[in-house]
Design a protein around this motif. Structure first.
Motif, mmCIF file in Angstrom:
data_model
loop_
_atom_site.group_PDB
_atom_site.id
_atom_site.type_symbol
_atom_site.label_atom_id
_atom_site.label_comp_id
_atom_site.label_asym_id
_atom_site.label_seq_id
_atom_site.Cartn_x
_atom_site.Cartn_y
_atom_site.Cartn_z
ATOM 1 N N HIS A 78 0.820 -1.213 0.000
ATOM 2 C CA HIS A 78 0.000 0.000 0.000
ATOM 3 C C HIS A 78 0.854 1.264 0.000
ATOM 4 C CE1 HIS A 78 -3.999 -1.691 0.159
ATOM 5 N NE2 HIS A 78 -3.535 -2.610 0.988
ATOM 6 N N LYS A 79 2.011 1.179 0.607
ATOM 7 C CA LYS A 79 2.926 2.324 0.570
ATOM 8 C C LYS A 79 3.392 2.571 -0.864
ATOM 9 C CE LYS A 79 7.246 4.156 2.179
ATOM 10 N NZ LYS A 79 8.623 3.789 2.231
ATOM 11 N N THR A 80 3.723 1.503 -1.572
ATOM 12 C CA THR A 80 4.135 1.623 -2.967
ATOM 13 C C THR A 80 3.018 2.205 -3.814
ATOM 14 O OG1 THR A 80 5.551 -0.304 -2.678
ATOM 15 C CG2 THR A 80 5.068 0.348 -4.938
ATOM 16 N N GLN A 81 1.800 1.743 -3.574
ATOM 17 C CA GLN A 81 0.651 2.262 -4.315
ATOM 18 C C GLN A 81 0.437 3.749 -4.031
ATOM 19 O OE1 GLN A 81 -0.930 0.669 -6.647
ATOM 20 N NE2 GLN A 81 -2.386 2.288 -7.049
ATOM 21 N N LEU A 82 0.585 4.149 -2.789
ATOM 22 C CA LEU A 82 0.436 5.561 -2.422
ATOM 23 C C LEU A 82 1.533 6.406 -3.071
ATOM 24 C CD1 LEU A 82 -1.133 7.675 -0.833
ATOM 25 C CD2 LEU A 82 0.368 7.199 1.116
ATOM 26 N N GLU A 83 2.730 5.886 -3.136
ATOM 27 C CA GLU A 83 3.816 6.612 -3.789
ATOM 28 C C GLU A 83 3.536 6.791 -5.285
ATOM 29 O OE1 GLU A 83 7.114 4.199 -2.646
ATOM 30 O OE2 GLU A 83 7.527 5.399 -0.850
ATOM 31 N N LYS A 84 2.973 5.775 -5.926
ATOM 32 C CA LYS A 84 2.596 5.887 -7.347
ATOM 33 C C LYS A 84 1.536 6.962 -7.545
ATOM 34 C CE LYS A 84 3.575 1.115 -8.695
ATOM 35 N NZ LYS A 84 2.972 -0.165 -9.107
ATOM 36 N N LEU A 85 0.538 6.952 -6.680
ATOM 37 C CA LEU A 85 -0.515 7.966 -6.767
ATOM 38 C C LEU A 85 0.040 9.360 -6.497
ATOM 39 C CD1 LEU A 85 -3.438 6.092 -4.971
ATOM 40 C CD2 LEU A 85 -3.256 6.617 -7.408
ATOM 41 N N SER A 86 0.989 9.439 -5.586
ATOM 42 C CA SER A 86 1.621 10.716 -5.291
ATOM 43 C C SER A 86 2.394 11.241 -6.506
ATOM 44 C CB SER A 86 2.561 10.560 -4.101
ATOM 45 O OG SER A 86 3.244 11.760 -3.856
ATOM 46 N N LEU A 87 3.095 10.357 -7.202
ATOM 47 C CA LEU A 87 3.795 10.763 -8.426
ATOM 48 C C LEU A 87 2.814 11.216 -9.505
ATOM 49 C CD1 LEU A 87 6.605 8.061 -8.716
ATOM 50 C CD2 LEU A 87 6.862 10.484 -8.158
ATOM 51 N N GLU A 88 1.694 10.520 -9.605
ATOM 52 C CA GLU A 88 0.662 10.913 -10.573
ATOM 53 C C GLU A 88 0.112 12.296 -10.233
ATOM 54 O OE1 GLU A 88 -3.667 9.290 -12.088
ATOM 55 O OE2 GLU A 88 -2.231 7.850 -11.250
ATOM 56 N N LEU A 89 -0.036 12.569 -8.951
ATOM 57 C CA LEU A 89 -0.516 13.880 -8.513
ATOM 58 C C LEU A 89 0.511 14.967 -8.818
ATOM 59 C CD1 LEU A 89 -2.808 15.357 -7.022
ATOM 60 C CD2 LEU A 89 -1.514 14.989 -4.920
ATOM 61 N N LYS A 90 1.789 14.649 -8.665
ATOM 62 C CA LYS A 90 2.843 15.626 -8.941
ATOM 63 C C LYS A 90 2.898 16.015 -10.415
ATOM 64 C CE LYS A 90 5.816 14.478 -5.092
ATOM 65 N NZ LYS A 90 7.105 13.942 -4.656
ATOM 66 N N GLU A 91 2.435 15.135 -11.300
ATOM 67 C CA GLU A 91 2.435 15.424 -12.728
ATOM 68 C C GLU A 91 1.363 16.438 -13.120
ATOM 69 O OE1 GLU A 91 1.943 11.660 -14.617
ATOM 70 O OE2 GLU A 91 3.953 10.976 -14.073
ATOM 71 N N ARG A 92 0.379 16.607 -12.279
ATOM 72 C CA ARG A 92 -0.713 17.543 -12.576
ATOM 73 C C ARG A 92 -0.236 18.975 -12.429
ATOM 74 N NH1 ARG A 92 -5.640 14.695 -13.741
ATOM 75 N NH2 ARG A 92 -5.293 12.649 -12.913
ATOM 76 N N GLN A 93 -0.627 19.814 -13.368
ATOM 77 C CA GLN A 93 -0.288 21.231 -13.326
ATOM 78 C C GLN A 93 -1.581 22.039 -13.312
ATOM 79 O OE1 GLN A 93 2.836 22.385 -13.031
ATOM 80 N NE2 GLN A 93 3.565 20.270 -13.033
ATOM 81 N N LEU A 94 -1.736 22.873 -12.303
ATOM 82 C CA LEU A 94 -2.922 23.714 -12.186
ATOM 83 C C LEU A 94 -2.494 25.163 -12.029
ATOM 84 C CD1 LEU A 94 -5.112 21.588 -9.773
ATOM 85 C CD2 LEU A 94 -5.330 21.773 -12.228
ATOM 86 N N GLU A 95 -3.448 26.048 -12.176
ATOM 87 C CA GLU A 95 -3.171 27.471 -12.064
ATOM 88 C C GLU A 95 -4.052 28.088 -10.990
ATOM 89 O OE1 GLU A 95 -4.015 29.026 -15.902
ATOM 90 O OE2 GLU A 95 -2.355 28.008 -16.856
ATOM 91 N N GLY A 96 -3.608 29.224 -10.460
ATOM 92 C CA GLY A 96 -4.420 29.996 -9.522
ATOM 93 C C GLY A 96 -4.569 29.326 -8.177
ATOM 94 N N ASN A 97 -5.749 29.444 -7.607
ATOM 95 C CA ASN A 97 -6.041 28.908 -6.286
ATOM 96 C C ASN A 97 -5.957 27.384 -6.275
ATOM 97 O OD1 ASN A 97 -6.723 29.084 -3.584
ATOM 98 N ND2 ASN A 97 -8.911 29.008 -3.995
ATOM 99 N N ASN A 98 -6.306 26.745 -7.386
ATOM 100 C CA ASN A 98 -6.229 25.289 -7.463
ATOM 101 C C ASN A 98 -4.795 24.804 -7.348
ATOM 102 O OD1 ASN A 98 -8.982 24.979 -7.749
ATOM 103 N ND2 ASN A 98 -8.911 25.102 -9.967
ATOM 104 N N ALA A 99 -3.834 25.579 -7.872
ATOM 105 C CA ALA A 99 -2.424 25.201 -7.774
ATOM 106 C C ALA A 99 -1.976 25.218 -6.316
ATOM 107 C CB ALA A 99 -1.572 26.141 -8.612
ATOM 108 N N PHE A 100 -2.449 26.193 -5.556
ATOM 109 C CA PHE A 100 -2.106 26.273 -4.137
ATOM 110 C C PHE A 100 -2.668 25.069 -3.383
ATOM 111 C CE2 PHE A 100 -2.932 27.979 0.165
ATOM 112 C CZ PHE A 100 -1.621 28.241 0.529
ATOM 113 N N THR A 101 -3.895 24.712 -3.656
ATOM 114 C CA THR A 101 -4.526 23.556 -3.021
ATOM 115 C C THR A 101 -3.791 22.275 -3.387
ATOM 116 O OG1 THR A 101 -6.658 24.675 -3.129
ATOM 117 C CG2 THR A 101 -6.704 22.306 -2.763
ATOM 118 N N LEU A 102 -3.437 22.149 -4.668
ATOM 119 C CA LEU A 102 -2.712 20.961 -5.119
ATOM 120 C C LEU A 102 -1.349 20.867 -4.446
ATOM 121 C CD1 LEU A 102 -2.704 18.540 -7.083
ATOM 122 C CD2 LEU A 102 -1.612 20.037 -8.741
#
Length: 122
Positions: A78-102
Motif C-alpha cells: 500500500h505504501k508503494t501504491q500511495l507513492e505511485k498515486l503521489s507521483l501521478e498527482l505531482k504530474e498535474r499542473q494547475l493554475e491559480g487557487n487550485n495550484a495552491f490547493t494541489l
C-alpha cells in the motif's frame, strides 16, 4: 429589389448565421465538458489517495500491534501504491487557487510518507 430576390439573399444569410451560433455553442459545450472531465479525474485521484492513505494507516497500526509478516507485506504494498498515486498527482499542473490547493495536498502526502517511513524504521 423584389421580395423573391430578398428571400434568396436573406434566407441563406439567416441559415449561415444560425449555423455559426450553433457551432459557437457546440465549441463552448465541448470546452465545458473537457474542463469537467479534468476536474472529475482530479477528484477521483484525490479519492484514491485518501483511500490508500486510510489503508496505510490501518495496516501500519496493525503491524505495530501484531508485527507479523502479512501486515508488513500489505504495508509495503500500500505504501508503494500511495507513492505511485503521489507521483501521478505531482504530474498535474494547475493554475491559480487550485495550484495552491494541489501543492498543499502534495506536501501533506509527502509528510505522511516521511512520517510513515520513520515509523517503519523505528
Amino acid at each position: 429589389m423584389k421580395i423573391r430576390t430578398k428571400l434568396f439573399v436573406f434566407i441563406p444569410l439567416l441559415v449561415l448565421l444560425l449555423n455559426c451560433i450553433a457551432f459557437f455553442i457546440f465549441q463552448n459545450g465541448k470546452k465545458v465538458q473537457e474542463s469537467y472531465d479534468v476536474m472529475m479525474q482530479r477528484i477521483f485521484l484525490y479519492k484514491q489517495i485518501s483511500l490508500e492513505t486510510q489503508e496505510n494507516v490501518r495496516f501500519l497500526s496493525s503491524y505495530l500491534i501484531h508485527q507479523d509478516e502479512y501486515n508488513y507485506k500489505q504495508l509495503i504494498e500500500h505504501k508503494t501504491q500511495l507513492e505511485k498515486l503521489s507521483l501521478e498527482l505531482k504530474e498535474r499542473q494547475l493554475e491559480g487557487n487550485n495550484a495552491f490547493t494541489l501543492e498543499n495536498y502534495k506536501n501533506m502526502i509527502y509528510v505522511f510518507l516521511d512520517l510513515y517511513t520513520s515509523k517503519l524504521t523505528f
